[in-house]
Design a protein around this motif. Structure first.
Motif, PDB file in Angstrom:
ATOM      1  N   SER A 152       0.807  -1.221   0.000  1.00  0.00           N
ATOM      2  CA  SER A 152       0.000   0.000   0.000  1.00  0.00           C
ATOM      3  C   SER A 152       0.840   1.270   0.000  1.00  0.00           C
ATOM      4  O   SER A 152       0.498   2.248  -0.678  1.00  0.00           O
ATOM      5  N   TYR A 153       1.958   1.278   0.732  1.00  0.00           N
ATOM      6  CA  TYR A 153       2.686   2.527   0.955  1.00  0.00           C
ATOM      7  C   TYR A 153       4.139   2.490   0.498  1.00  0.00           C
ATOM      8  O   TYR A 153       4.866   3.466   0.651  1.00  0.00           O
ATOM      9  N   GLY A 154       4.560   1.361  -0.079  1.00  0.00           N
ATOM     10  CA  GLY A 154       5.953   1.234  -0.451  1.00  0.00           C
ATOM     11  C   GLY A 154       6.774   0.717   0.708  1.00  0.00           C
ATOM     12  O   GLY A 154       6.319   0.678   1.860  1.00  0.00           O
ATOM     13  N   ARG A 155       7.973   0.314   0.411  1.00  0.00           N
ATOM     14  CA  ARG A 155       8.856  -0.265   1.428  1.00  0.00           C
ATOM     15  C   ARG A 155       9.452   0.855   2.283  1.00  0.00           C
ATOM     16  O   ARG A 155      10.190   1.709   1.787  1.00  0.00           O
ATOM     17  N   ARG A 156       9.126   0.875   3.562  1.00  0.00           N
ATOM     18  CA  ARG A 156       9.610   1.896   4.492  1.00  0.00           C
ATOM     19  C   ARG A 156      10.346   1.190   5.624  1.00  0.00           C
ATOM     20  O   ARG A 156       9.731   0.599   6.517  1.00  0.00           O
ATOM     21  N   VAL A 157      11.653   1.256   5.587  1.00  0.00           N
ATOM     22  CA  VAL A 157      12.505   0.487   6.494  1.00  0.00           C
ATOM     23  C   VAL A 157      12.942   1.346   7.678  1.00  0.00           C
ATOM     24  O   VAL A 157      13.278   2.526   7.517  1.00  0.00           O
ATOM     25  N   MET A 158      12.926   0.765   8.864  1.00  0.00           N
ATOM     26  CA  MET A 158      13.483   1.427  10.045  1.00  0.00           C
ATOM     27  C   MET A 158      14.383   0.452  10.790  1.00  0.00           C
ATOM     28  O   MET A 158      13.920  -0.352  11.594  1.00  0.00           O
ATOM     29  N   PRO A 159      15.699   0.489  10.531  1.00  0.00           N
ATOM     30  CA  PRO A 159      16.607  -0.415  11.236  1.00  0.00           C
ATOM     31  C   PRO A 159      16.764  -0.004  12.696  1.00  0.00           C
ATOM     32  O   PRO A 159      16.802   1.184  13.022  1.00  0.00           O
ATOM     33  N   ILE A 160      16.836  -0.987  13.571  1.00  0.00           N
ATOM     34  CA  ILE A 160      17.139  -0.762  14.980  1.00  0.00           C
ATOM     35  C   ILE A 160      18.396  -1.554  15.302  1.00  0.00           C
ATOM     36  O   ILE A 160      18.456  -2.758  15.046  1.00  0.00           O
ATOM     37  N   SER A 161      19.394  -0.872  15.830  1.00  0.00           N
ATOM     38  CA  SER A 161      20.668  -1.522  16.133  1.00  0.00           C
ATOM     39  C   SER A 161      20.901  -1.511  17.636  1.00  0.00           C
ATOM     40  O   SER A 161      21.118  -0.451  18.235  1.00  0.00           O
ATOM     41  N   GLU A 162      20.827  -2.679  18.253  1.00  0.00           N
ATOM     42  CA  GLU A 162      21.064  -2.789  19.679  1.00  0.00           C
ATOM     43  C   GLU A 162      22.560  -2.848  19.966  1.00  0.00           C
ATOM     44  O   GLU A 162      23.318  -3.475  19.229  1.00  0.00           O
ATOM     45  N   ALA A 163      22.980  -2.188  21.042  1.00  0.00           N
ATOM     46  CA  ALA A 163      24.396  -2.189  21.419  1.00  0.00           C
ATOM     47  C   ALA A 163      24.840  -3.595  21.808  1.00  0.00           C
ATOM     48  O   ALA A 163      24.022  -4.460  22.136  1.00  0.00           O
ATOM     49  N   ALA A 164      26.140  -3.807  21.771  1.00  0.00           N
ATOM     50  CA  ALA A 164      26.678  -5.123  22.119  1.00  0.00           C
ATOM     51  C   ALA A 164      26.346  -5.506  23.554  1.00  0.00           C
ATOM     52  O   ALA A 164      26.275  -6.688  23.889  1.00  0.00           O
ATOM     53  N   THR A 165      26.133  -4.499  24.420  1.00  0.00           N
ATOM     54  CA  THR A 165      25.816  -4.756  25.819  1.00  0.00           C
ATOM     55  C   THR A 165      24.310  -4.723  26.098  1.00  0.00           C
ATOM     56  O   THR A 165      23.887  -4.756  27.242  1.00  0.00           O
ATOM     57  N   SER A 166      23.499  -4.657  25.033  1.00  0.00           N
ATOM     58  CA  SER A 166      22.046  -4.566  25.202  1.00  0.00           C
ATOM     59  C   SER A 166      21.484  -5.820  25.855  1.00  0.00           C
ATOM     60  O   SER A 166      22.023  -6.920  25.724  1.00  0.00           O
ATOM     61  N   ASN A 167      20.359  -5.645  26.564  1.00  0.00           N
ATOM     62  CA  ASN A 167      19.666  -6.791  27.145  1.00  0.00           C
ATOM     63  C   ASN A 167      18.887  -7.572  26.100  1.00  0.00           C
ATOM     64  O   ASN A 167      18.373  -8.651  26.386  1.00  0.00           O
ATOM     65  N   ILE A 168      18.782  -7.046  24.884  1.00  0.00           N
ATOM     66  CA  ILE A 168      18.200  -7.800  23.773  1.00  0.00           C
ATOM     67  C   ILE A 168      19.300  -8.703  23.225  1.00  0.00           C
ATOM     68  O   ILE A 168      20.140  -8.288  22.435  1.00  0.00           O
ATOM     69  N   ASN A 169      19.320  -9.936  23.673  1.00  0.00           N
ATOM     70  CA  ASN A 169      20.431 -10.815  23.289  1.00  0.00           C
ATOM     71  C   ASN A 169      19.982 -12.236  22.960  1.00  0.00           C
ATOM     72  O   ASN A 169      20.772 -13.174  23.006  1.00  0.00           O
ATOM     73  N   THR A 170      18.681 -12.392  22.638  1.00  0.00           N
ATOM     74  CA  THR A 170      18.186 -13.680  22.161  1.00  0.00           C
ATOM     75  C   THR A 170      17.272 -13.418  20.970  1.00  0.00           C
ATOM     76  O   THR A 170      16.742 -12.308  20.800  1.00  0.00           O
ATOM     77  N   LEU A 171      17.067 -14.439  20.159  1.00  0.00           N
ATOM     78  CA  LEU A 171      16.201 -14.310  18.997  1.00  0.00           C
ATOM     79  C   LEU A 171      14.777 -13.956  19.419  1.00  0.00           C
ATOM     80  O   LEU A 171      14.122 -13.115  18.791  1.00  0.00           O
ATOM     81  N   THR A 172      14.274 -14.578  20.490  1.00  0.00           N
ATOM     82  CA  THR A 172      12.914 -14.316  20.953  1.00  0.00           C
ATOM     83  C   THR A 172      12.740 -12.860  21.342  1.00  0.00           C
ATOM     84  O   THR A 172      11.750 -12.205  20.982  1.00  0.00           O
TER      85      THR A 172
END
Length: 280
Positions: A152-172
């Motif tokens: 509907s609106y075209g491809r609109r990408v927003m990358p998010i890059s977590e730091a190496a020390t981020s608590n986001i550290n699993t695929l889930t």
């Protein structure tokens, strides 16, 4: 205000709700404010240091990482407002209240915003279970995509890059972050301000239906409460609702600040700098 920095979480991970409660207890005193978590996010926070800042800003850093909400919310079980750590019901289909054509005064704002649409959300994170030759966690990317929005609106990408020390550290955890962000940003947002008679029962995340009155709108509108204000005047008391989107969300501004853009958030880094080839 948090006056003294402290260490929270643990090397093996501590439940996010436990970390939030620990920060509250250390700042305000044990038992002053008790966090209510209806359903645990199942998210473990690694060891990190707090900052000298407002306590709400500090504990919100924990909830923001997975797109959850942290605010005072009415709890019918205890008949009280409680500091609640919860995930917005992004699939909510029920209507909490229906306003008939004669139940509201005026629409002061009615618009559709499309500039914040994002329909491809790559989240790059460090996987501690897979190390490179130097013993560092491999940078991994997981992506959430809304195909209908792209069409509907075209491809609109927003990358998010977590730091190496981020608590986001699993695929889930990375997929949860990507999915929640995508859910809140993939479709254009309807914004409505409406004046109604005094309505003391309103709460954030309520979903209301406004029956068409053939003057302000010729179709029924269903939106979610993101703000409200009660006003007392010489003519009586009224409530102004700020409504946005058809289902509860975390909002858009805080998500946009996480996007990999110069001046806002770091861009994706998959590799280190190239070795120099210059002879000095």
């Amino acid at each position: 205000i948090i006056e003294t920095e402290a260490t929270y979480g643990s090397g093996g991970g501590t439940a996010a709700e436990t970390v939030i409660q620990d920060i509250i207890d250390d700042t305000l005193g044990a038992g002053v404010v008790t966090l209510y978590t209806p359903t645990s996010p199942g998210w473990a926070v690694l060891e990190y240091n707090s900052e000298q800042q407002a306590i709400l800003d500090e504990i919100s850093k924990v909830s923001d990482q997975i797109g959850w909400q942290l605010r005072y919310k009415w709890d019918s079980g205890t008949s009280a407002f409680r500091l609640t750590f919860y995930s917005p019901d992004r699939t909510k289909s029920t209507v909490d209240y229906q306003f008939g054509a004669d139940d509201y005064f005026d629409f002061s704002t009615l618009s559709i915003a499309i500039d914040d649409i994002r329909n491809v959300i790559p989240v790059t994170w460090s996987d501690p279970t897979t190390l490179d030759s130097s013993g560092q966690p491999i940078r991994t990317t997981t992506t959430a995509t809304n195909g209908a929005s792209v069409t509907s609106y075209g491809r609109r990408v927003m990358p998010i890059s977590e730091a190496a020390t981020s608590n986001i550290n699993t695929l889930t955890e990375a997929q949860t972050l990507a999915d929640n962000c995508l859910s809140d940003l993939a479709e254009p947002t309807a914004i409505l301000s409406v004046d109604i008679p005094f309505f003391p029962f309103v709460d954030l995340d309520d979903r209301y239906l406004f029956v068409a009155d053939s003057y302000h709108t010729d179709t029924d509108i269903t939106l979610t409460v993101v703000g409200f204000r009660h006003t007392v005047g010489v003519t009586g008391v009224k409530t102004q609702l700020q409504l946005r989107g058809s289902v509860p969300t975390r909002g858009t501004t805080s998500w946009m600040q996480m996007g990999g853009t110069n001046g806002l958030a770091p861009k994706v880094r998959m590799f280190g700098p190239l070795a120099s080839t210059m002879n000095l």
